[in-house]
Design a protein around this motif. Structure first.
Motif, PDB file in Angstrom:
ATOM      1  N   GLY A   1       0.824  -1.209   0.000  1.00  0.00           N
ATOM      2  CA  GLY A   1       0.000   0.000   0.000  1.00  0.00           C
ATOM      3  C   GLY A   1       0.853   1.252   0.000  1.00  0.00           C
ATOM      4  O   GLY A   1       1.644   1.471   0.908  1.00  0.00           O
TER       5      GLY A   1
ATOM      6  N   GLY B   1      -0.354   4.427   0.155  1.00  0.00           N
ATOM      7  CA  GLY B   1      -1.141   5.578   0.594  1.00  0.00           C
ATOM      8  C   GLY B   1      -0.213   6.448   1.452  1.00  0.00           C
ATOM      9  O   GLY B   1       1.015   6.251   1.484  1.00  0.00           O
TER      10      GLY B   1
ATOM     11  N   TYR C   1       0.181   6.337   4.554  1.00  0.00           N
ATOM     12  CA  TYR C   1       0.840   5.533   5.594  1.00  0.00           C
ATOM     13  C   TYR C   1       2.007   4.753   5.012  1.00  0.00           C
ATOM     14  O   TYR C   1       3.120   4.813   5.520  1.00  0.00           O
ATOM     15  CB  TYR C   1      -0.193   4.631   6.300  1.00  0.00           C
TER      16      TYR C   1
ATOM     17  N   GLU D   1       2.334  -1.450  -4.646  1.00  0.00           N
ATOM     18  CA  GLU D   1       1.090  -0.680  -4.825  1.00  0.00           C
ATOM     19  C   GLU D   1       0.387  -1.169  -6.086  1.00  0.00           C
ATOM     20  O   GLU D   1       0.987  -1.232  -7.150  1.00  0.00           O
ATOM     21  CB  GLU D   1       1.414   0.828  -4.911  1.00  0.00           C
ATOM     22  N   GLN D   2      -0.912  -1.461  -5.941  1.00  0.00           N
ATOM     23  CA  GLN D   2      -1.640  -2.032  -7.089  1.00  0.00           C
ATOM     24  C   GLN D   2      -1.888  -1.008  -8.213  1.00  0.00           C
ATOM     25  O   GLN D   2      -2.005  -1.378  -9.369  1.00  0.00           O
ATOM     26  CB  GLN D   2      -2.966  -2.622  -6.616  1.00  0.00           C
ATOM     27  N   HIS D   3      -1.955   0.276  -7.876  1.00  0.00           N
ATOM     28  CA  HIS D   3      -2.217   1.297  -8.911  1.00  0.00           C
ATOM     29  C   HIS D   3      -0.894   1.804  -9.498  1.00  0.00           C
ATOM     30  O   HIS D   3       0.176   1.509  -8.978  1.00  0.00           O
ATOM     31  CB  HIS D   3      -3.019   2.447  -8.324  1.00  0.00           C
TER      32      HIS D   3
ATOM     33  N   SER E   1      -6.107   8.033   0.266  1.00  0.00           N
ATOM     34  CA  SER E   1      -5.135   9.112   0.480  1.00  0.00           C
ATOM     35  C   SER E   1      -5.212  10.212  -0.580  1.00  0.00           C
ATOM     36  O   SER E   1      -4.761  11.328  -0.340  1.00  0.00           O
ATOM     37  CB  SER E   1      -3.711   8.544   0.528  1.00  0.00           C
TER      38      SER E   1
ATOM     39  N   ASN F   1     -10.102  12.491  -0.476  1.00  0.00           N
ATOM     40  CA  ASN F   1     -10.624  12.836   0.856  1.00  0.00           C
ATOM     41  C   ASN F   1     -10.787  14.344   0.913  1.00  0.00           C
ATOM     42  O   ASN F   1     -10.706  15.014  -0.116  1.00  0.00           O
ATOM     43  CB  ASN F   1      -9.695  12.286   1.945  1.00  0.00           C
ATOM     44  N   GLN F   2     -10.969  14.878   2.103  1.00  0.00           N
ATOM     45  CA  GLN F   2     -11.201  16.332   2.143  1.00  0.00           C
ATOM     46  C   GLN F   2      -9.900  17.140   2.185  1.00  0.00           C
ATOM     47  O   GLN F   2      -9.934  18.368   2.178  1.00  0.00           O
ATOM     48  CB  GLN F   2     -12.120  16.707   3.312  1.00  0.00           C
TER      49      GLN F   2
ATOM     50  N   ARG G   1      -7.794  17.798   4.419  1.00  0.00           N
ATOM     51  CA  ARG G   1      -7.683  18.693   5.560  1.00  0.00           C
ATOM     52  C   ARG G   1      -6.541  18.207   6.440  1.00  0.00           C
ATOM     53  O   ARG G   1      -6.530  17.043   6.841  1.00  0.00           O
ATOM     54  CB  ARG G   1      -8.988  18.615   6.360  1.00  0.00           C
TER      55      ARG G   1
ATOM     56  N   VAL H   1      -0.599  -7.297  -4.681  1.00  0.00           N
ATOM     57  CA  VAL H   1      -0.146  -8.447  -3.888  1.00  0.00           C
ATOM     58  C   VAL H   1      -1.304  -9.438  -3.728  1.00  0.00           C
ATOM     59  O   VAL H   1      -2.428  -9.056  -3.387  1.00  0.00           O
ATOM     60  CB  VAL H   1       0.366  -7.973  -2.505  1.00  0.00           C
TER      61      VAL H   1
ATOM     62  N   SER I   1      -5.105   3.065  10.082  1.00  0.00           N
ATOM     63  CA  SER I   1      -4.787   4.487  10.043  1.00  0.00           C
ATOM     64  C   SER I   1      -5.888   5.299  10.688  1.00  0.00           C
ATOM     65  O   SER I   1      -7.049   4.901  10.696  1.00  0.00           O
ATOM     66  CB  SER I   1      -4.545   4.937   8.614  1.00  0.00           C
ATOM     67  N   GLY I   2      -5.454   6.427  11.225  1.00  0.00           N
ATOM     68  CA  GLY I   2      -6.431   7.384  11.747  1.00  0.00           C
ATOM     69  C   GLY I   2      -6.646   8.380  10.634  1.00  0.00           C
ATOM     70  O   GLY I   2      -7.168   8.043   9.579  1.00  0.00           O
TER      71      GLY I   2
ATOM     72  N   ILE J   1      -4.615  11.599   8.277  1.00  0.00           N
ATOM     73  CA  ILE J   1      -3.309  11.696   7.635  1.00  0.00           C
ATOM     74  C   ILE J   1      -2.267  12.266   8.605  1.00  0.00           C
ATOM     75  O   ILE J   1      -1.113  11.851   8.611  1.00  0.00           O
ATOM     76  CB  ILE J   1      -3.429  12.510   6.325  1.00  0.00           C
TER      77      ILE J   1
HETATM   78  C1  LIG Z   1     -14.320  10.784   2.381  1.00  0.00           C
HETATM   79  C2  LIG Z   1     -13.072  10.842   3.213  1.00  0.00           C
HETATM   80  C3  LIG Z   1     -12.643  12.057   3.727  1.00  0.00           C
HETATM   81  C4  LIG Z   1     -11.487  12.106   4.511  1.00  0.00           C
HETATM   82  N1  LIG Z   1     -11.008  13.315   4.895  1.00  0.00           N
HETATM   83  C5  LIG Z   1      -9.807  13.402   5.517  1.00  0.00           C
HETATM   84  C6  LIG Z   1      -9.214  14.658   5.778  1.00  0.00           C
HETATM   85  O1  LIG Z   1      -9.741  15.698   5.399  1.00  0.00           O
HETATM   86  N2  LIG Z   1      -8.032  14.663   6.457  1.00  0.00           N
HETATM   87  C7  LIG Z   1      -7.418  13.515   6.869  1.00  0.00           C
HETATM   88  O2  LIG Z   1      -6.367  13.596   7.510  1.00  0.00           O
HETATM   89  N3  LIG Z   1      -7.938  12.312   6.591  1.00  0.00           N
HETATM   90  C8  LIG Z   1      -9.107  12.223   5.910  1.00  0.00           C
HETATM   91  N4  LIG Z   1      -9.632  11.000   5.594  1.00  0.00           N
HETATM   92  C9  LIG Z   1      -8.921   9.796   6.043  1.00  0.00           C
HETATM   93  C10 LIG Z   1      -7.694   9.546   5.175  1.00  0.00           C
HETATM   94  O3  LIG Z   1      -8.038   9.594   3.813  1.00  0.00           O
HETATM   95  C11 LIG Z   1      -7.123   8.181   5.555  1.00  0.00           C
HETATM   96  O4  LIG Z   1      -6.865   8.136   6.930  1.00  0.00           O
HETATM   97  C12 LIG Z   1      -5.810   7.895   4.848  1.00  0.00           C
HETATM   98  O5  LIG Z   1      -5.828   8.289   3.498  1.00  0.00           O
HETATM   99  C13 LIG Z   1      -5.511   6.418   4.953  1.00  0.00           C
HETATM  100  O6  LIG Z   1      -4.256   6.201   4.337  1.00  0.00           O
HETATM  101  P1  LIG Z   1      -3.721   4.728   4.139  1.00  0.00           P
HETATM  102  O7  LIG Z   1      -2.367   4.866   3.561  1.00  0.00           O
HETATM  103  O8  LIG Z   1      -3.872   3.956   5.402  1.00  0.00           O
HETATM  104  O9  LIG Z   1      -4.782   4.050   3.141  1.00  0.00           O
HETATM  105  P2  LIG Z   1      -5.018   4.264   1.516  1.00  0.00           P
HETATM  106  O10 LIG Z   1      -4.806   5.647   1.094  1.00  0.00           O
HETATM  107  O11 LIG Z   1      -6.341   3.640   1.260  1.00  0.00           O
HETATM  108  O12 LIG Z   1      -3.846   3.409   0.920  1.00  0.00           O
HETATM  109  C14 LIG Z   1      -3.869   2.008   0.869  1.00  0.00           C
HETATM  110  C15 LIG Z   1      -3.176   1.605  -0.416  1.00  0.00           C
HETATM  111  O13 LIG Z   1      -3.078   0.170  -0.447  1.00  0.00           O
HETATM  112  C16 LIG Z   1      -3.184  -0.236  -1.812  1.00  0.00           C
HETATM  113  N5  LIG Z   1      -3.546  -1.672  -1.828  1.00  0.00           N
HETATM  114  C17 LIG Z   1      -4.631  -2.265  -1.262  1.00  0.00           C
HETATM  115  N6  LIG Z   1      -4.584  -3.605  -1.471  1.00  0.00           N
HETATM  116  C18 LIG Z   1      -3.442  -3.864  -2.177  1.00  0.00           C
HETATM  117  C19 LIG Z   1      -2.832  -5.041  -2.694  1.00  0.00           C
HETATM  118  N7  LIG Z   1      -3.377  -6.259  -2.510  1.00  0.00           N
HETATM  119  N8  LIG Z   1      -1.657  -4.931  -3.357  1.00  0.00           N
HETATM  120  C20 LIG Z   1      -1.060  -3.715  -3.556  1.00  0.00           C
HETATM  121  N9  LIG Z   1      -1.623  -2.552  -3.093  1.00  0.00           N
HETATM  122  C21 LIG Z   1      -2.776  -2.629  -2.406  1.00  0.00           C
HETATM  123  C22 LIG Z   1      -4.295   0.672  -2.346  1.00  0.00           C
HETATM  124  O14 LIG Z   1      -4.271   0.740  -3.762  1.00  0.00           O
HETATM  125  C23 LIG Z   1      -3.958   2.013  -1.668  1.00  0.00           C
HETATM  126  O15 LIG Z   1      -3.142   2.825  -2.498  1.00  0.00           O
HETATM  127  C24 LIG Z   1     -10.780  10.907   4.801  1.00  0.00           C
HETATM  128  C25 LIG Z   1     -11.192   9.694   4.263  1.00  0.00           C
HETATM  129  C26 LIG Z   1     -12.309   9.650   3.448  1.00  0.00           C
HETATM  130  C27 LIG Z   1     -12.712   8.354   2.816  1.00  0.00           C
END
Ligand SMILES: Cc1cc2nc3c(=O)[nH]c(=O)nc-3n(C[C@H](O)[C@H](O)[C@H](O)COP(=O)(O)OP(=O)(O)OC[C@H]3O[C@@H](n4cnc5c(N)ncnc54)[C@H](O)[C@@H]3O)c2cc1C
Length: 362
Positions: free
Chosen positions: A9, A11, A13, A32-34, A42, A45-46, A48, A160, A321-322, A324
């Protein structure tokens, strides 16, 4: 000592943890799959960079946000920008807490703000207004930064499929690693807590005039917030943004991918009606550009908890994750796990006996 670490992933995190582990000298691969980082939640979202104002009802989240905000602008000064007028307004009738209580909670949490009597746009039904120093995340710049910083460690367009854990290693689609960090927000291996997946819709709106960021708190309310493009904002609503609540990532993706034009129009009506109650001129300023779709992973029952948790199962670490701004807390806990190896000289991922048994089996 764990040397070769796989992260699934890219994102916020995965990118932050990968970049920090590289600085510490670990051999890191991020799958990363994309075809670009920050493609899922990531990048949808908003945007913020929270300071804690959203969470009057959850102390741990507020404190993590406040501290994470400071650390974020120190570590990534170029990846966010200021907002000239960022308003938090407490409605007189629809808020779960009154303005005085809201102010008291923020003051006692050490979160700084300025109270004002009025702002640059007309508002109605409001008990009180604060101006807060939150910022906007610059996602396109962050993508470029992480692509450059992570270089060959980033394996894009690689989904993966299979994880196999043995006492001596963890294998990711047949490649051996000492440790695996699942940074997929629960999409790959799930998480050891009761949780659900929530597909979401925010709306992208366009304006020609500068408009403040406005967030109505606290409870089932709404907000309009700028993006990295000065003419594009997102509109979000606590009751209208969620599109469902399901048990699996597959079910969440099916809902997200099935969104129709009619649903977007319906949501626009609901959300713009809701915000116009407090911002009567709202519709004169904005026009709908299109939806922004994503999937949130949420703990069941942990009311308003958006703090970050890290779990270890053998050689696998899962990150819940909480927000960002809480990336630093995930990294801190991962460093603690790795430091335990240095301090004791032991391998915490499997006892000597397990290694011996595994070695005899082959
Ligand atoms: C509508 C909305 C509004 C939000 N607003 C805010 C905000 O304003 N401020 C803030 O701080 N947070 C906000 N958040 C929360 C924030 O977006 C998340 O906490 C954060 O983006 C999570 O990051 P991450 O890296 O854990 O997950 P992700 O960004 O979901 O990253 C996970 C990654 O794993 C990859 N992946 C998954 N499975 C596989 C696999 N099998 N093989 C390879 N890759 C894989 C995915 O493609 C993705 O890129 C919001 C969320 C949403 C949905």
């Amino acid at each position: 000592m764990a040397q070769k670490i796989a992260i699934v992933g890219a994102g916020w995190y995965g990118c932050h943890i990968g970049s920090s582990l590289k600085s510490l000298g670990f051999d890191v691969v991020i799958f990363e799959q994309h075809d670009r980082p920050l493609h899922e939640a990531s990048g949808n979202n908003q945007f913020r960079l929270h300071l804690g104002f959203h969470y009057p009802r959850h102390h741990r989240t507020r404190i993590q946000s406040r501290d994470g905000f400071m650390r974020f602008i120190e570590r990534y000064p170029q990846l966010s920008r200021e907002i000239p007028e960022n308003i938090y307004a407490v409605p007189r009738e629809d808020s779960l807490i009154d303005f005085q209580t809201y102010k008291l909670i923020m003051t006692s949490s050490g979160i700084d703000f300025r109270e004002v009597r009025e702002c640059s746009v007309p508002m109605r039904g409001i008990d009180g207004i604060l101006i807060a120093a939150e910022r906007v995340l610059l996602i396109e710049r962050a993508r470029r930064y992480f692509e450059q910083r992570l270089g060959d460690s980033l394996r894009l367009s690689t989904r993966v499929q299979k994880i196999e854990q043995t006492p001596a290693s963890v294998d990711v689609d047949g490649e051996r690693f000492d440790l695996l960090i699942d940074a997929t927000w629960g999409h790959l291996l799930g998480l050891p807590l009761k949780m659900f997946y929530e597909p979401t819709m925010l709306l992208y709106l366009e304006t020609q005039d500068p408009f403040p960021a406005v967030t109505l708190v606290d409870g089932p309310l709404t907000s309009v917030y700028p993006t990295e493009d000065p003419n594009i904002y997102t509109l979000s609503s606590v009751p209208h943004t969620p599109l469902g609540r399901v048990d699996s990532p597959e079910a969440a993706r099916a809902i997200r991918d099935g969104v129709t034009e009619e649903l977007v129009e319906q949501k626009y009506k609901l959300m713009s009606d809701q915000i116009s109650k407090y911002l009567p001129d709202f519709r004169d300023h904005f026009r709908l550009l299109g939806p922004q779709l994503a999937i949130k992973t949420k703990p069941v029952g942990a009311f308003d908890d958006r703090s970050c948790y890290v779990y270890r199962r053998g050689r696998t670490i899962s990150v819940m994750s909480g927000k960002i701004d809480t990336i630093f807390f995930a990294m801190e806990q991962i460093v603690n796990i790795l430091a335990a190896v240095d301090n004791t000289g032991d391998d915490p991922f499997g006892s000597a006996l397990r290694h011996e048994i595994a070695a005899r089996r082959v």
